[in-house]
Design a protein around this motif. Structure first.
Motif: not given
Lengths: 146, 808
Positions: B747, B753, B757-758, B760-762
């Motif tokens: 990523h 970012d 947030s990163i 949570a995205n994954y």
């Protein structure tokens, strides 16, 4: 002992000696075990040949011990060889260099002993060799029962 | 009696009281706990411990308490199945299935000869099943290919005993564990594999401080955590450790010279084989600090009573049999055998694996008879009333030999009874390919992973639905009464074997049926006659006695005998050539000795001190595969989970496979707790979550072997090596090489970012993302930074099971 059986044991002894020499100082643990087994087999083959050489139909008791010794050694040598073959396929080892030559020698020894077993059974009868040669070398057991 | 107090463990799910409680024995591990089966409305609804049984005084392990739930599982097989022309398994009648099996057996005999049919049975059946398998296999089919999954768990027990004492049968018993000053658990983790036995040890230890507990294990297991002295040796170093110990005892002169002189042979050769194994060299090869080794040898050299147990850490490791023989040697040179509180207690894995060895369903002939001794085969021929010619002779063949014979086209029929080799065999890809090439019968209560290679499936009865006896790890024979009828359409293993014998028209030499008994009890009565005068003499046992006296340890030579808690108390061993179970093997190569060679050893009733030469592990880590792999068990599951996965409690306790990694290695690789990683060996790969901790040492990973669903990548035996110990032919599951790899996506940090947030995205936490990238502060990421994101994180909590801590 028939010339044919004598020759088969002699050929096995020769192949055995070549195999031991080929393994030489390679120290893969499975080859160490194989070499030890072949050395054991070689010594028994020498005794067997000396006990049967030039005799027409020696009593089985006169060579039974050495004969069993040879077959029992051969019975464990093949799995060691096959395990080593797999092992060097999985992980490169310097001993892989002898695979091409060692394989035929092992097969030839096994084949000769199998053929000799059949001849001995024909000559002495199944019950005479039953406790001398393991069941997987004996055609009477392999091809339709005693 | 060992325990101070009884404690009746009970697990019943029933509205109202059970209609009856039926006498039985736990069918999970090798401890052999007495129990009662709860029956209501002709269904098994629970279990409770038998308070009067000396083995457990009412206690049960977590698997034992929950085993009955498999009986009620909705996916029980209730009809045979046959693979049709299009490759699908479809339901068939018993008549169709058994007729096909008989046809294929005849076809194999005609085409390839008697040694072309193989039985591969279990350690979870009954002695009567095993004896019947032996009789049908040897005298009926004339096959030498009788083996069982006991090869994977207890073959080394048998062969180390044969090498040292001439016959099977572990010398010490659980009674000796109750008396000993020092207990050494060698590659044995009873806190997880035999929980009631471990409770028994800890019960005494908490009351009296004894025994002094030594645990030899590369892992810091639950057992090791309770030890007075834990020896965390390197993988594959069992024999170097034992050679160092034996040499130290010899050097220090801590010997029972009178015992050695009068009751053993082979001292000089044995001594020569350990010469040079200094503690310094031992420390180097085992990785155990010198001071710990000194502490260990001080205890072992000075104690006046010692019991040593062994299990898979010894049996499934390099130099397996030789390490166990070295343990026997230690007991012999110190004279610590055949005396209260002393002796080797080589364990078994499964509830009746010992019975299979005793009954002749694997390896040697029934009642410890030597397959290479004409005297013994003549006896068997007379007992079975068959021609001696019919009985195959020669050294035994193991499952790995059988796989090799299948590959060579020499086996026409493979009959698998009560085991799941497609999960439990090492290097299972090879095993699958072999079994796909032969006609396979799978006899099991459930569709297992092995069904994938089955041509016929026979639905078999479970524990509680059949009658018979089992032998536990300390030679105790226990009876299991039938609690209920099996479900409609299901037959017991015993009934299936009798049906087959009848269809094959096996007869004795008078033309009478080879199998003339029709019930398990009548079969047992026949086995008693076969056992008479042999080491495992059961002449004095009856089913009723077993129930009334809560088990009896063989030998029980007459009805007055109360059994034998300890073998060799007269220091007379089974090493006379015509008494011995084998003529033994070369201790290094496993080559079977001839009768003449065995006679030359001159043991004649004395124990044999064998030389113990060390051979390094056949596979060791290298640059490509830098990590040791070991496999093993969890307290919550049994074997391949055929039964335990059908108990909701056990399933919930451990739902899937994982890999245990040392925290130091995890830190170096940036692996986070629960991260799914790839483990690759030269034979295959799995992808499982990581459990990070200190249970394994750096450089070693542990994978439980219970999990093997074809649809998931979690089978430990995709990775394991299929080499075997030269003597016992037990596969060396405990040592292979592997590499651990992260499975990550990349990523690139974009504007706006944050770690949160990163993450949570994954679907992971910021802490996990930070750990995965060795980021110590939130300020270390900037736009454009490349981050590695674990593809999956699966929390894998495994509840500990610590009943022995209740009194602490």
């Amino acid at each position: 002992m028939s010339n044919q059986v004598d020759n088969l044991f002699r050929d096995s002894e020769s192949a055995n000696a070549q195999a031991i020499e080929l393994i030489g100082t390679y120290d893969h643990p499975l080859l160490v075990l194989l070499k030890q087994t072949l050395t054991d087999q070689q010594s028994a083959l020498r005794t067997l040949v000396s006990e049967t050489e030039g005799q027409d139909h020696p009593p089985i008791a006169s060579f039974k011990n050495a004969c069993t010794h040879v077959y029992h050694a051969n019975e464990v040598s093949m799995p060691f060889y096959e395990s080593w073959e797999r092992a060097v396929t999985w992980m490169p080892d310097p001993s892989q260099a002898i695979q091409e030559k060692l394989g035929p020698l092992m097969k030839s020894m096994h084949g000769n002993l199998q053929e000799a077993a059949q001849l001995l059974e024909s000559a002495y009868g199944y019950m005479a060799v039953k406790y001398v040669i393991p069941s997987f070398y004996l055609p009477a057991v392999q091809e339709g029962g005693a | 009696m060992a325990w101070q107090e009884e404690r009746i463990d009970q697990n019943v799910y029933s509205q109202g009281d059970p209609d009856k409680w039926v006498y039985s024995t736990c069918n999970i591990c090798s401890i052999g706990c007495g129990c009662y089966v709860a029956v209501k409305d002709d269904q098994i609804v629970g279990i409770k411990g038998n308070g009067a049984h000396p083995t457990n005084r009412g206690r049960l392990g977590p698997k034992g308490e929950n085993q009955w739930q498999a009986n009620q599982a909705p996916d029980r097989l209730t009809s045979p199945m046959i693979r049709n022309a299009s490759g699908q398994l479809e339901k068939a009648s018993w008549e169709e299935a058994m007729a096909l099996i008989a046809e294929k057996a005849r076809e194999s005999l005609d085409r390839l000869g008697p040694n072309s049919i193989s039985f591969y049975s279990t350690g979870q059946g009954f002695l009567e099943d095993y004896y019947t398998t032996a009789k049908i296999g040897r005298a009926g089919l004339q096959t030498h290919l009788l083996d069982a999954n006991t090869r994977l768990c207890t073959a080394t027990t048998e062969f180390c005993l044969l090498q040292s004492f001439g016959a099977d049968g572990t010398p010490a018993s659980f009674d000796d564990v109750d008396k000993t000053d020092v207990l050494m658990l060698f590659g044995h983790n009873p806190a997880e594999t035999g929980t009631v036995f471990f409770e028994r040890i800890m019960d005494r230890k908490q009351r009296t401080g004894k025994p002094y507990l030594i645990v030899v294990d590369p892992r810091e297991t639950m057992t090791a955590r309770e030890a007075d002295l834990h020896i965390p040796l390197k993988p594959g170093a069992n024999l170097p450790l034992m050679n160092g110990i034996v040499n130290a005892v010899l050097q220090n002169g801590e010997l029972d010279r009178e015992f050695i002189e009068n009751h053993t042979v082979g001292f000089e050769k044995m001594k020569e084989s350990v010469d040079g194994w200094t503690l310094e060299q031992t420390a180097e090869l085992t990785g155990v600090p010198l001071d710990k080794l000194r502490q260990l040898t001080d205890v072992l050299g000075s104690t006046s009573s010692l019991v040593t147990t062994t299990l898979q850490g010894a049996y499934q490791s390099g130099n397996a049999t030789t390490s166990c023989v070295a343990i026997n040697n230690l007991h012999l040179i110190r004279g610590l055998i055949g005396k209260p509180g002393s002796g080797p207690l080589h364990m078994a894995g499964q509830p009746s694996s010992s019975a299979n060895r005793t009954a002749g369903g694997v390896g040697t002939y029934p009642a410890h008879r030597n397959p290479t001794n004409p005297v013994h085969l003549k006896e068997m021929a007379e007992l079975w009333n068959v021609e001696e010619e019919r009985l195959p002779a020669g050294p035994e063949k193991s499952i790995e030999d059988i796989i090799s014979l299948i590959e060579k086209g020499k086996v026409g029929l493979f009959w698998n009874i009560g085991t799941n080799p497609m999960v439990s065999l090492p290097n299972r890809k090879r095993a699958r390919k072999a079994l796909e090439s032969v006609f396979v019968i799978v006899q099991d209560p459930f569709l297992t992973e092995t069904s994938a290679v089955a041509d016929v499936i026979l639905p078999a009865a479970l524990w509680g639905e059949k009658e018979g006896t089992m032998e536990n790890a300390d030679r105790t024979i226990n009876v299991l009464r039938k609690a209920i009828e099996p479900p409609e359409g299901v037959k017991s293993d015993f009934e299936i074997l009798l049906d087959f014998a009848e269809r094959m028209k096996f007869t004795d030499k008078d033309g009478q049926p080879l199998i003339q008994y029709s019930t398990p009890e009548a079969c047992f009565e026949e086995f008693k006659r076969v056992s008479k005068g042999r080491p495992c003499d059961m002449t004095g046992i009856t089913y009723d006695r077993l129930e009334n006296e809560n088990g009896l340890r063989w030998p029980v030579p007459d009805e007055k005998s109360e059994g034998t808690p300890r073998l060799y108390s007269d220091f007379k061993f089974h090493t006379k050539p015509d008494d011995a179970q084998t003529f033994s093997k070369d201790q290094l190569t496993g080559r079977a000795l001839t009768k003449e060679e065995y006679t030359e050893i001159g043991a004649n009733g004395r124990a044999i001190l064998q030389p113990t030469r060390y051979i390094p592990p056949y596979e060791q880590p290298n640059d490509e595969y830098p990590t040791w792999l070991t496999t093993g068990r969890l307290v919550w599951h049994w074997h391949t989970r055929t039964k335990t996965a059908r108990s909701p409690i056990l399933h919930m306790a451990a739902q899937h496979g994982y890999v245990e990694i040392n925290e130091q290695d995890a830190e170096e690789m940036g692996i986070v707790e629960g991260e799914v990683v790839r483990i690759t060996s030269p034979r295959g790969e799995i992808e499982v979550p990581a459990r990070v901790g200190t249970a394994v040492q750096p450089g070693l990973v542990f994978v439980p072997f219970h999990f093997g669903n074809w649809d998931k990548k979690e089978a430990a035996n995709e990775l394991t090596v299929d080499h075997v110990d030269p003597l016992s032919k037990q596969p060396l599951f405990k040592q292979a090489a592997c590499r651990v790899e992260k499975i990550r996506t990349n990523h690139q940090v974009a504007a706006g970012d944050s770690l949160e947030s990163i993450a949570a995205n994954y679907g992971i936490t910021a802490d996990e993302l930070r750990a995965a990238n060795h980021i110590e502060t939130p300020y270390e990421i900037q736009m454009g930074t490349a981050l590695e994101v674990p593809v999956s994180i699966i929390n894998t909590p495994i509840q500990p099971y610590l009943p022995y801590r209740n009194n602490m």
